[in-house]
Write a protein that holds these residues in place. Structure first.
Motif, PDB file in Angstrom:
ATOM      1  N   GLY A 134       0.780  -1.234   0.000  1.00 44.12           N
ATOM      2  CA  GLY A 134       0.000   0.000   0.000  1.00 44.12           C
ATOM      3  C   GLY A 134       0.806   1.273   0.000  1.00 44.12           C
ATOM      4  N   LEU A 135       2.115   1.226  -0.297  1.00 43.35           N
ATOM      5  CA  LEU A 135       2.922   2.444  -0.301  1.00 43.35           C
ATOM      6  C   LEU A 135       2.545   3.297  -1.514  1.00 43.35           C
ATOM      7  CD1 LEU A 135       5.171   4.017   1.093  1.00 43.35           C
ATOM      8  CD2 LEU A 135       6.832   2.775  -0.291  1.00 43.35           C
ATOM      9  N   HIS A 136       2.098   4.528  -1.260  1.00 41.26           N
ATOM     10  CA  HIS A 136       1.657   5.423  -2.326  1.00 41.26           C
ATOM     11  C   HIS A 136       2.694   6.492  -2.669  1.00 41.26           C
ATOM     12  CE1 HIS A 136      -2.175   3.637  -1.158  1.00 41.26           C
ATOM     13  NE2 HIS A 136      -2.700   4.098  -2.263  1.00 41.26           N
ATOM     14  N   LEU A 137       3.480   6.910  -1.697  1.00 43.51           N
ATOM     15  CA  LEU A 137       4.410   8.016  -1.891  1.00 43.51           C
ATOM     16  C   LEU A 137       5.749   7.651  -1.269  1.00 43.51           C
ATOM     17  CD1 LEU A 137       3.625  11.780  -1.255  1.00 43.51           C
ATOM     18  CD2 LEU A 137       5.719  10.775  -0.413  1.00 43.51           C
ATOM     19  N   LEU A 138       6.834   7.816  -2.039  1.00 41.56           N
ATOM     20  CA  LEU A 138       8.180   7.551  -1.537  1.00 41.56           C
ATOM     21  C   LEU A 138       9.109   8.632  -2.049  1.00 41.56           C
ATOM     22  CD1 LEU A 138      10.090   5.673  -0.017  1.00 41.56           C
ATOM     23  CD2 LEU A 138      10.448   4.403  -2.141  1.00 41.56           C
ATOM     24  N   ASN A 139       9.714   9.374  -1.114  1.00 33.89           N
ATOM     25  CA  ASN A 139      10.569  10.499  -1.472  1.00 33.89           C
ATOM     26  C   ASN A 139      11.862  10.428  -0.666  1.00 33.89           C
ATOM     27  OD1 ASN A 139      11.735  12.921  -2.190  1.00 33.89           O
ATOM     28  ND2 ASN A 139       9.925  14.164  -1.833  1.00 33.89           N
ATOM     29  N   PHE A 140      12.963  10.094  -1.353  1.00 39.64           N
ATOM     30  CA  PHE A 140      14.292  10.064  -0.740  1.00 39.64           C
ATOM     31  C   PHE A 140      15.205  11.113  -1.377  1.00 39.64           C
ATOM     32  CE2 PHE A 140      13.895   5.271   0.325  1.00 39.64           C
ATOM     33  CZ  PHE A 140      13.199   5.591   1.486  1.00 39.64           C
ATOM     34  N   SER A 141      14.651  12.100  -2.012  1.00 35.12           N
ATOM     35  CA  SER A 141      15.448  13.057  -2.777  1.00 35.12           C
ATOM     36  C   SER A 141      16.316  13.937  -1.888  1.00 35.12           C
ATOM     37  CB  SER A 141      14.523  13.942  -3.620  1.00 35.12           C
ATOM     38  OG  SER A 141      13.691  14.735  -2.794  1.00 35.12           O
ATOM     39  N   ASN A 142      17.367  14.503  -2.515  1.00 41.38           N
ATOM     40  CA  ASN A 142      18.251  15.470  -1.869  1.00 41.38           C
ATOM     41  C   ASN A 142      18.893  14.904  -0.605  1.00 41.38           C
ATOM     42  OD1 ASN A 142      19.592  17.912  -1.601  1.00 41.38           O
ATOM     43  ND2 ASN A 142      17.908  18.924  -0.548  1.00 41.38           N
ATOM     44  N   ASN A 143      19.531  13.745  -0.775  1.00 42.04           N
ATOM     45  CA  ASN A 143      20.329  13.151   0.281  1.00 42.04           C
ATOM     46  C   ASN A 143      21.684  12.762  -0.320  1.00 42.04           C
ATOM     47  OD1 ASN A 143      18.802  12.706   2.998  1.00 42.04           O
ATOM     48  ND2 ASN A 143      17.270  12.230   1.429  1.00 42.04           N
TER      49      ASN A 143
END
Length: 336
Positions: free
Chosen positions: A173-182
């Motif tokens: 059920g994961l809808h949103l994943l944001n790992f940006s700017n790391n």
């Protein structure tokens, strides 16, 4: 119960007394100036579903000793967290709520209180609608209600290092994943292709390497995709949702090629699938192998026929050949 301290100017450390709020379902501390480490002491709150620490001054690695909650929404963006991504949080994000996915319901809210510095006092409010803000598909979005099957992780704009855990691909059920700017390294896990409900994936502005997994083509609900400004190489997956993404989703990767980029792929041509090698040798084989057999048989037969005919012709025309090359047969009784 929900505690909403968002949009204020609170400073210092979080009050440890929050750990006594055993009925707490959501904690929103976004847009303040809290200066503290990750509140791992909240791990005993078994009802906690939403944790929002966005836009503060939290710092240091995330250390989790024991986790009893099952967070479905985690927003740690715009802080100074360091170290590896917290695998423990991902492993405890699955819940039996997904077994009831077809019976849509919302997180129930009974009461909350919100601090308001305009009046210089704590103003208690009773409300039944919980609203929160998260960045979804590159846009700050306000959620008035949150479904129990909605799952979102936003760890962007921190200092996380290391690889992306493959276990994320197991989160239902994961809808949103944001790992940006790391400062993440390594390859994009092919297991992300298992996230069938994923709508937004942002891995931009890291140090990721390798190719974009072809398994991501399976994400038919993916509307927003961004891997720009990494060190990715090879052919961009083609087809389905990937035909809708713009050039900006892939820019800043000098070794990427294929649509929608103008750079064409020379060493990454799409080849047809190879024939199966699992069959035994008594099978008829591939058309290519059968064709070569015919060629070899024809060549051998032609050679045999040619040698035979040549032998017959030479035998019958032996005298003619002798006259042609000036060689005469000896006549009986005549001296040479």
């Amino acid at each position: 119960m929900i505690i909403d301290f968002s949009q204020n100017k609170f400073q210092g450390c979080l009050p440890r007394s929050l750990a006594k709020c055993i009925a707490l379902k959501a904690l929103d501390l976004s847009n303040n100036q809290f200066n503290d480490t990750f509140p791992s002491w909240l791990g005993n709150l078994s009802n906690l579903k939403i944790l929002i620490l966005r836009s503060n001054k939290f710092y240091g690695p995330i250390k989790i000793h024991s986790v009893s909650y099952e967070l479905q929404i985690i927003d740690l963006s715009y802080n100074s967290f360091t170290g590896m991504l917290p695998v423990e949080l991902f492993q405890n994000s699955n819940s039996s709520r997904f077994d009831r996915a077809y019976h849509l319901s919302y997180i129930q809210v009974y009461s909350s209180f919100k601090a308001n510095l305009i009046y210089q006092i704590f103003e208690f409010q009773y409300e039944y609608d919980f609203s929160m803000m998260m960045t979804n598909k590159g846009v700050d979005t306000i959620y008035r209600k949150v479904q129990e099957i909605f799952t979102a992780f936003d760890f962007s704009s921190n200092r996380f290092t290391g690889d992306i855990p493959e276990s994320i691909g197991n989160i239902k059920g994961l809808h949103l994943l944001n790992f940006s700017n790391n400062m993440l390294i390594g390859c994009i896990p092919p297991t992300l292709g298992n996230l069938a409900e994923l709508e937004s994936l942002d891995l931009s502005q890291n140090k990721l390497t390798g190719e974009i997994p072809q398994q991501l083509i399976q994400l038919t609900f993916l509307e927003s995709f961004n891997v720009s400004h990494n060190d990715l190489v090879g052919l961009i997956p083609q087809g389905k949702q990937f035909n809708t993404f713009q050039n900006s989703s892939f820019e800043g990767n000098s070794k990427l090629c294929g649509n929608p980029l103008s750079k064409k792929c020379k060493n990454y041509e799409v080849l047809p699938p190879l024939p199966s090698t699992s069959k035994k040798s008594h099978d008829s084989g591939s058309p290519l192998q059968f064709g070569w057999r015919i060629v070899m048989i024809g060549y051998g037969f032609g050679l045999l026929v040619g040698v035979t005919i040549g032998h017959i012709v030479i035998a019958r025309n032996h005298d003619c050949l002798m006259k042609t090359f000036g060689v005469r047969q000896p006549v009986p009784g005549r001296k040479v």
